[in-house]
Design a protein around this motif. Structure first.
Motif, PDB file in Angstrom:
ATOM      1  N   VAL A   1       0.651  -0.670   0.055  1.00 53.94           N
ATOM      2  CA  VAL A   1      -0.152  -0.222   0.226  1.00 53.94           C
ATOM      3  C   VAL A   1       0.739   0.936  -0.282  1.00 53.94           C
ATOM      4  O   VAL A   1       1.432   0.709   0.872  1.00 53.94           O
ATOM      5  N   ARG A   2       0.616   2.013  -1.222  1.00 53.98           N
ATOM      6  CA  ARG A   2       1.513   3.074  -1.018  1.00 53.98           C
ATOM      7  C   ARG A   2       0.634   4.369  -0.167  1.00 53.98           C
ATOM      8  O   ARG A   2      -0.118   4.389   0.242  1.00 53.98           O
ATOM      9  N   PRO A   3       1.836   5.133   0.010  1.00 46.33           N
ATOM     10  CA  PRO A   3       1.551   6.481   1.180  1.00 46.33           C
ATOM     11  C   PRO A   3      -0.319   7.411   0.366  1.00 46.33           C
ATOM     12  O   PRO A   3       0.415   7.565  -0.706  1.00 46.33           O
ATOM     13  N   LEU A   4      -0.457   7.766   1.026  1.00 45.27           N
ATOM     14  CA  LEU A   4      -1.560   9.088  -0.026  1.00 45.27           C
ATOM     15  C   LEU A   4      -0.648   9.906  -0.220  1.00 45.27           C
ATOM     16  O   LEU A   4       0.048  10.510   0.112  1.00 45.27           O
TER      17      LEU A   4
ATOM     18  N   GLY B   1      -1.243  -3.264 -10.275  1.00 44.87           N
ATOM     19  CA  GLY B   1      -2.276  -2.420  -9.852  1.00 44.87           C
ATOM     20  C   GLY B   1      -2.187  -1.378 -10.584  1.00 44.87           C
ATOM     21  O   GLY B   1      -1.944  -1.144 -11.624  1.00 44.87           O
ATOM     22  N   GLN B   2      -2.778  -0.218 -10.576  1.00 43.33           N
ATOM     23  CA  GLN B   2      -4.106   0.639 -11.091  1.00 43.33           C
ATOM     24  C   GLN B   2      -2.673   1.499 -11.511  1.00 43.33           C
ATOM     25  O   GLN B   2      -1.609   1.711 -10.202  1.00 43.33           O
ATOM     26  N   THR B   3      -2.793   2.492 -11.987  1.00 42.93           N
ATOM     27  CA  THR B   3      -1.829   3.064 -13.010  1.00 42.93           C
ATOM     28  C   THR B   3      -1.359   4.097 -11.074  1.00 42.93           C
ATOM     29  O   THR B   3      -2.458   4.681 -10.368  1.00 42.93           O
ATOM     30  N   GLY B   4      -0.249   4.525 -11.142  1.00 43.47           N
ATOM     31  CA  GLY B   4       0.216   5.535  -9.568  1.00 43.47           C
ATOM     32  C   GLY B   4      -0.096   4.918  -7.691  1.00 43.47           C
ATOM     33  O   GLY B   4      -0.052   5.544  -7.016  1.00 43.47           O
ATOM     34  N   SER B   5      -0.049   3.583  -8.640  1.00 43.78           N
ATOM     35  CA  SER B   5       0.160   2.448  -7.659  1.00 43.78           C
ATOM     36  C   SER B   5       1.127   2.468  -6.428  1.00 43.78           C
ATOM     37  O   SER B   5       1.261   1.892  -5.424  1.00 43.78           O
TER      38      SER B   5
ATOM     39  N   THR C   1       5.910   0.685 -10.355  1.00 41.19           N
ATOM     40  CA  THR C   1       7.521   1.277 -10.493  1.00 41.19           C
ATOM     41  C   THR C   1       8.500   1.408  -8.571  1.00 41.19           C
ATOM     42  O   THR C   1       9.981   1.314  -9.017  1.00 41.19           O
ATOM     43  N   TYR C   2       7.883   2.618  -8.527  1.00 45.49           N
ATOM     44  CA  TYR C   2       8.624   3.130  -6.864  1.00 45.49           C
ATOM     45  C   TYR C   2       8.964   1.175  -6.549  1.00 45.49           C
ATOM     46  O   TYR C   2       9.618   1.201  -6.053  1.00 45.49           O
ATOM     47  N   THR C   3       8.059   0.237  -6.592  1.00 48.61           N
ATOM     48  CA  THR C   3       8.621  -0.538  -5.646  1.00 48.61           C
ATOM     49  C   THR C   3       9.628  -1.325  -6.128  1.00 48.61           C
ATOM     50  O   THR C   3      10.434  -2.121  -5.332  1.00 48.61           O
TER      51      THR C   3
ATOM     52  N   ALA D   1       2.491  11.183 -19.252  1.00 44.30           N
ATOM     53  CA  ALA D   1       1.795  12.225 -17.861  1.00 44.30           C
ATOM     54  C   ALA D   1       0.008  12.066 -17.946  1.00 44.30           C
ATOM     55  O   ALA D   1       0.049  12.283 -19.539  1.00 44.30           O
ATOM     56  N   HIS D   2      -0.118  12.047 -17.065  1.00 48.47           N
ATOM     57  CA  HIS D   2      -1.924  12.106 -17.115  1.00 48.47           C
ATOM     58  C   HIS D   2      -1.906  12.379 -15.757  1.00 48.47           C
ATOM     59  O   HIS D   2      -1.480  12.690 -14.691  1.00 48.47           O
ATOM     60  N   ALA D   3      -3.093  12.835 -15.631  1.00 47.51           N
ATOM     61  CA  ALA D   3      -4.072  13.414 -14.249  1.00 47.51           C
ATOM     62  C   ALA D   3      -3.775  12.473 -12.881  1.00 47.51           C
ATOM     63  O   ALA D   3      -3.220  13.294 -11.718  1.00 47.51           O
ATOM     64  N   LEU D   4      -3.185  10.689 -12.462  1.00 51.31           N
ATOM     65  CA  LEU D   4      -3.053  10.320 -11.830  1.00 51.31           C
ATOM     66  C   LEU D   4      -1.277   9.951 -11.481  1.00 51.31           C
ATOM     67  O   LEU D   4      -0.933   9.227 -10.741  1.00 51.31           O
ATOM     68  N   ASN D   5      -0.779  10.135 -12.646  1.00 48.28           N
ATOM     69  CA  ASN D   5       0.441   9.860 -12.326  1.00 48.28           C
ATOM     70  C   ASN D   5       1.555  10.859 -13.482  1.00 48.28           C
ATOM     71  O   ASN D   5       0.804  10.251 -14.466  1.00 48.28           O
ATOM     72  N   ARG D   6       2.532  11.676 -12.988  1.00 53.36           N
ATOM     73  CA  ARG D   6       3.184  12.380 -13.395  1.00 53.36           C
ATOM     74  C   ARG D   6       4.413  11.769 -14.876  1.00 53.36           C
ATOM     75  O   ARG D   6       4.486  12.109 -15.909  1.00 53.36           O
ATOM     76  N   HIS D   7       4.443  10.104 -14.180  1.00 59.77           N
ATOM     77  CA  HIS D   7       5.409   9.707 -14.987  1.00 59.77           C
ATOM     78  C   HIS D   7       5.296   8.271 -14.716  1.00 59.77           C
ATOM     79  O   HIS D   7       5.409   6.763 -14.766  1.00 59.77           O
ATOM     80  N   SER D   8       3.961   8.325 -15.491  1.00 60.89           N
ATOM     81  CA  SER D   8       3.041   6.751 -16.099  1.00 60.89           C
ATOM     82  C   SER D   8       3.657   6.267 -16.755  1.00 60.89           C
ATOM     83  O   SER D   8       4.210   6.690 -18.062  1.00 60.89           O
ATOM     84  N   SER D   9       4.178   4.720 -16.644  1.00 60.97           N
ATOM     85  CA  SER D   9       4.676   3.747 -17.511  1.00 60.97           C
ATOM     86  C   SER D   9       2.969   2.914 -17.999  1.00 60.97           C
ATOM     87  O   SER D   9       2.328   3.416 -18.037  1.00 60.97           O
TER      88      SER D   9
ATOM     89  N   LEU E   1       4.614  -3.740 -14.619  1.00 65.62           N
ATOM     90  CA  LEU E   1       3.314  -3.368 -15.407  1.00 65.62           C
ATOM     91  C   LEU E   1       2.673  -2.196 -15.820  1.00 65.62           C
ATOM     92  O   LEU E   1       2.917  -2.250 -14.493  1.00 65.62           O
ATOM     93  N   ALA E   2       2.063  -2.132 -16.959  1.00 61.85           N
ATOM     94  CA  ALA E   2       1.645  -0.615 -16.493  1.00 61.85           C
ATOM     95  C   ALA E   2       0.668  -1.023 -15.796  1.00 61.85           C
ATOM     96  O   ALA E   2       0.063  -1.969 -15.889  1.00 61.85           O
ATOM     97  N   GLY E   3      -0.073   0.686 -15.476  1.00 54.69           N
ATOM     98  CA  GLY E   3      -1.455   0.456 -14.404  1.00 54.69           C
ATOM     99  C   GLY E   3      -2.153  -0.041 -15.176  1.00 54.69           C
ATOM    100  O   GLY E   3      -2.967   1.338 -16.447  1.00 54.69           O
ATOM    101  N   SER E   4      -3.615  -0.431 -14.607  1.00 54.13           N
ATOM    102  CA  SER E   4      -4.524  -0.193 -14.986  1.00 54.13           C
ATOM    103  C   SER E   4      -5.631   1.048 -14.895  1.00 54.13           C
ATOM    104  O   SER E   4      -5.019   1.898 -14.101  1.00 54.13           O
TER     105      SER E   4
END
Ligand code: ATP
Length: 790
Positions: free
Chosen positions: A97-100, A172-176, A179-181, A287-295, A325-328
């Motif tokens: 679970v990522r932080p808010l 997981g969802q985009t921005g979840s 990639t960070y993990t 970049a999109h609304a949920l992630n500035r560096h979306s794969s 994986l790219a995020g749904s």
């Protein structure tokens, strides 16, 4: 009650169980019963990921330093001959679970997921109250290191070293936080790795692997390949220039594999980290609304681990494969349009295909129907990890925000379902006997091919011993001289048989030395105009010829298209299948390089028993080609061949050095159409199947082929050979990389670098690749500058 796989993603409110559910009880014969009560809250005890250890008795996944069972426990029987069938083993699924984020906090989003400890997580929202159990749950505050230790990555690394194919995929969802993990807080603008504490599972695994490779008794050879699936196209992230699209193929022995993928050797953490960084920078992100560096693509980094065991043991070949994986995403929420929405559709479609496969795989064996792996490139690539012989860890990533509730629930269900999927892990080991047989076949085939080529060239059948380069010391155990190889008794005269039967280490260097000599000779015979006097060149000793072959530039021997084989020779050359591929695929006017074909890279010989692996040169000391970059050939040859002076390549007469527009790719394919005879049976087999080989798909138009084939400036990938029987990992055509050493693979050489063969690690067909400038196009040959271009 319907099985979960047929009920969709609807959570079962309030379900929570700390006991092993009925659906997951261990049944006789190693089967797992499913299809009963829906369970997405089960806490399975120790995951049985470790092959060969029954559920409930294996060390808990993620338990630090949990002992692994011995090799014998894991795969009884595999020492006998090749891989043994493992036991049924569940996928291990952990949740992070990522932080808010700051935006979410500012927006006033609520946290809707709470870790309850003990591998369970609770979702509390209006109309949604559910608990899910996983092998481990990492809450928002968990450090990267704790995730690494707690997810069992260390054990996966050990299993990879032990010959298992291990896959870690984050979904997981985009921005979840996938990639960070896996990689840490990486963005494409970053040119430096993240701070040590923030490094992801990948970098920590690399460190662990290298640490173990230094401490473990058997010598490990490590290499990496990196690709992405973007809009349903597989693209190589390590090939110089823009990522090139590669075909995804299937073979009976190995399943799906990517053809002609580049693989780069590495020996240090810096090198592999650099590869990761540079490959990731080439990955598609937006970049999109949920992630500035979306794969915008699924990325697959594979580390190939080959252990060169002592000669009495089978060689192990494991892989460690990281899938980001790219995020749904819901297009409405991400605000995607245009190209972004096309990408989103492709991402969602492939994730749906993956979800579908997982649903079917989660059913019990009896109820399982056909698994539609072919529905997407992603599922094809993951087929073995999900339903085959791999060991798999899934890292599900979620956001705690109330705004992401529906996506979070989807992910949790997806992950719960994945926990029911089982694989039968098998170690990939190649027995010494099998390896010897393959070597023998390879040597026989090469010998015949060379003999035939010699006849076409009107060269003496027997290379003269007297013409070997004087002063070149014989390798210990190598065949003394060349005389007798083509003696009047032909193959009967070859002392190979005795070598194959002989027990003990001394046979290896001899066999490989012999193979090397044949390969080098073959190269030369295929490029007879390399030197002004081909016959003297070819009939000279192997070292001398190898020196010449460092830079090939001349057309293929045209008359070699229909080699004639001596009558009575008990070989496959006489079989219809054995028609040289060059005869059927190359137009009459085709000129082309030999298997190498790159004037900038040299053909390195095996370095002999005593030779040390050459460390990669720093960029500043990168040697260049003998004409446009004069240092490289010298550097290569000086590493490999003592003594003789290195002749420089002769530019072909009248060559313009510039490929006509649009010809670049076919040019390369054309050069790929020159496999050695020894590759023929497998190629034929493949061509009979449904899928066509690349060369079949792209027949080289005669008129486009001039006398000059334009090889890559950075090296080339040789015709990809189909996977080797007994090797679960598809062999890759190796080429240049960004750092470290890159290889060309051939059937024999893949074996050479793969295992038991203690000596020549980075062997023939190897070129020294120092860092490749990105500006060059490797495979497409566009913008190629060659020495004679001026
Ligand atoms: N555990 C975490 N701790 C701190 N920051 C995190 C964590 N997980 C993710 N983030 C941050 O959240 C943002 C999105 O993460 P990331 O890019 O890894 O998501 P993703 O799932 O890979 O998205 P996409 O599927 O769109 O590529 C990044 O800025 C990242 O730094």
């Amino acid at each position: 009650m319907e099985p979960e796989g047929e009920r969709g993603w609807e959570p079962r409110p309030g379900a929570r169980s700390k006991t092993l559910p009925r659906s997951q009880e261990r049944l006789p014969q190693g089967t797992v019963r499913t299809g009963g009560r829906r369970e997405h809250s089960a806490t399975v005890g120790p995951a049985a990921l470790v092959p060969g250890v029954p559920v409930g008795r294996s060390p808990s996944w993620g338990a630090p330093s949990a002992p692994l069972p011995s090799v014998a426990q894991r795969s009884p029987g595999e020492e006998r001959d090749g891989p043994a069938v493992g036991r049924e083993t569940r996928l291990r699924v952990v949740l992070r679970v990522r932080p808010l984020t700051r935006t979410e906090i500012q927006r006033g989003d609520r946290r809707v997921v709470h870790s309850l400890g003990d591998g369970t997580i609770h979702v509390s929202a209006p109309r949604h109250n559910a608990t899910f159990g996983f092998n481990a749950v990492f809450d928002a505050g968990t450090s990267q290191e704790a995730v690494f230790e707690g997810s069992g990555m260390r054990q996966l690394v050990e299993l990879a070293i032990d010959g298992f194919s291990c896959t870690i995929f984050a979904f997981g969802q985009t921005g979840s936080g996938k990639t960070y993990t896996l990689m840490g807080p990486f963005t494409q603008n970053e040119t430096r790795p993240a701070a040590p504490g923030l490094l992801g599972l990948m970098q920590r695994s690399f460190a662990c692997l290298l640490e173990q490779s230094q401490s473990c008794s058997s010598d490990l050879a490590l290499s990496a390949s990196y690709l992405e699936i973007y809009n349903e196209q597989v693209r190589d992230l390590l090939s110089p220039g823009p990522p090139c699209v590669l075909p995804l193929r299937w073979s009976k022995t190995c399943g799906f594999y990517v053809e002609n993928q580049l693989s780069v050797d590495f020996e240090s953490l810096e090198t592999i980290t650099e590869l990761l960084l540079q490959g990731s920078q080439r990955r598609r992100t937006s970049a999109h609304a949920l992630n500035r560096h979306s794969s915008r693509s699924h990325a697959v980094l594979t580390i190939h681990v080959r252990s060169r065991a002592p000669s009495t043991r089978p060689s192990k070949q494991g892989t460690l494969c990281f899938v980001d994986l790219a995020g749904s995403e819901r297009v409405k929420e991400t605000g995607s349009s245009g190209e972004l929405s096309v990408e989103a559709n492709n991402i969602n479609r492939s994730l749906l295909a993956l979800g579908h496969c997982i649903s079917l795989l989660a059913k019990s064996q009896g109820k399982r129907t056909h698994i539609p792996y072919r529905d997407s490139k992603l599922t094809r690539l993951l087929a073995r990890s999900l339903g085959g012989s791999g060991v798999t860890l899934m890292v599900a990533c979620i956001s705690p925000s109330s705004r992401c509730l529906s996506e979070t629930l989807s992910t949790l269900h997806y992950a719960s379902r994945a926990r029911k999927v089982t694989t039968r892990p098998m170690a990939n080991r190649v027995s010494r006997v099998k390896l010897l047989q393959t070597l023998e076949e390879e040597i026989h085939a090469l010998q015949l091919e060379n003999l035939s080529l010699r006849q076409q060239l009107c060269l003496p059948r027997v290379p003269m011993k007297s013409m070997e380069v004087p002063g070149t010391p014989l390798r210990p155990g190598a065949w003394p001289g060349w005389g007798g190889r083509y003696g009047s008794l032909g193959m009967c005269n070859c002392p190979l048989e005795g070598q194959l039967l002989a027990e003990g280490a001394p046979a290896w260097p001899s066999l490989y030395g012999l193979l090397r000599d044949f390969v080098v000779e073959n190269e030369q015979l295929r490029q007879p105009r390399l030197s002004p006097d081909p016959s003297s060149d070819i009939s000279a000793g192997p070292n001398h010829r190898a020196a010449h072959s460092s830079c090939d530039s001349q057309p293929l021997l045209q008359s070699a298209r229909t080699p004639c084989v001596p009558h009575g020779h008990p070989t496959r050359l006489r079989q219809p299948d054995a028609t040289p591929v060059s005869a059927t695929r190359l137009p009459a006017s085709v000129g082309g390089p030999g298997l190498h074909g790159h004037p900038h890279v040299g053909l390195c010989l095996w370095q002999g028993e005593d030779a040390q692996p050459t460390p990669p040169l720093p960029p500043a000391s990168r040697p260049s080609c003998s004409q446009c970059c004069p240092g490289l050939a010298d550097a290569i040859m000086s590493q490999t061949l003592p003594g003789p002076p290195i002749p420089q390549p002769v530019p072909p007469e009248g060559s313009t050095g510039v490929m006509p527009p649009g010809q670049e790719d076919v040019g390369l394919l054309g050069s790929h159409q020159l496999p050695r005879l020894s590759q023929l049976p497998q190629r034929k087999r493949r061509s009979r199947g449904k899928s066509r080989s690349s060369s079949q798909q792209h027949q080289l138009p005669r008129e486009l082929l001039g006398s000059v084939r334009c090889p890559s400036p950075e090296g080339r990938v040789i015709p990809s050979a189909p996977p080797w029987p007994g090797f679960s990992e598809p062999r890759v055509g190796r080429g240049t990389g960004l750092a470290g050493r890159a290889h060309l693979s051939s059937r024999a050489m893949a074996g050479a670098s793969s295992g038991d063969l203690a000596q020549p690690t980075h062997s023939s067909y190897t070129w020294e690749n120092k860092r490749t400038p990105w500006g060059h196009r490797d495979l497409g040959l566009q913008g190629l500058h060659r020495p004679w271009d001026g």
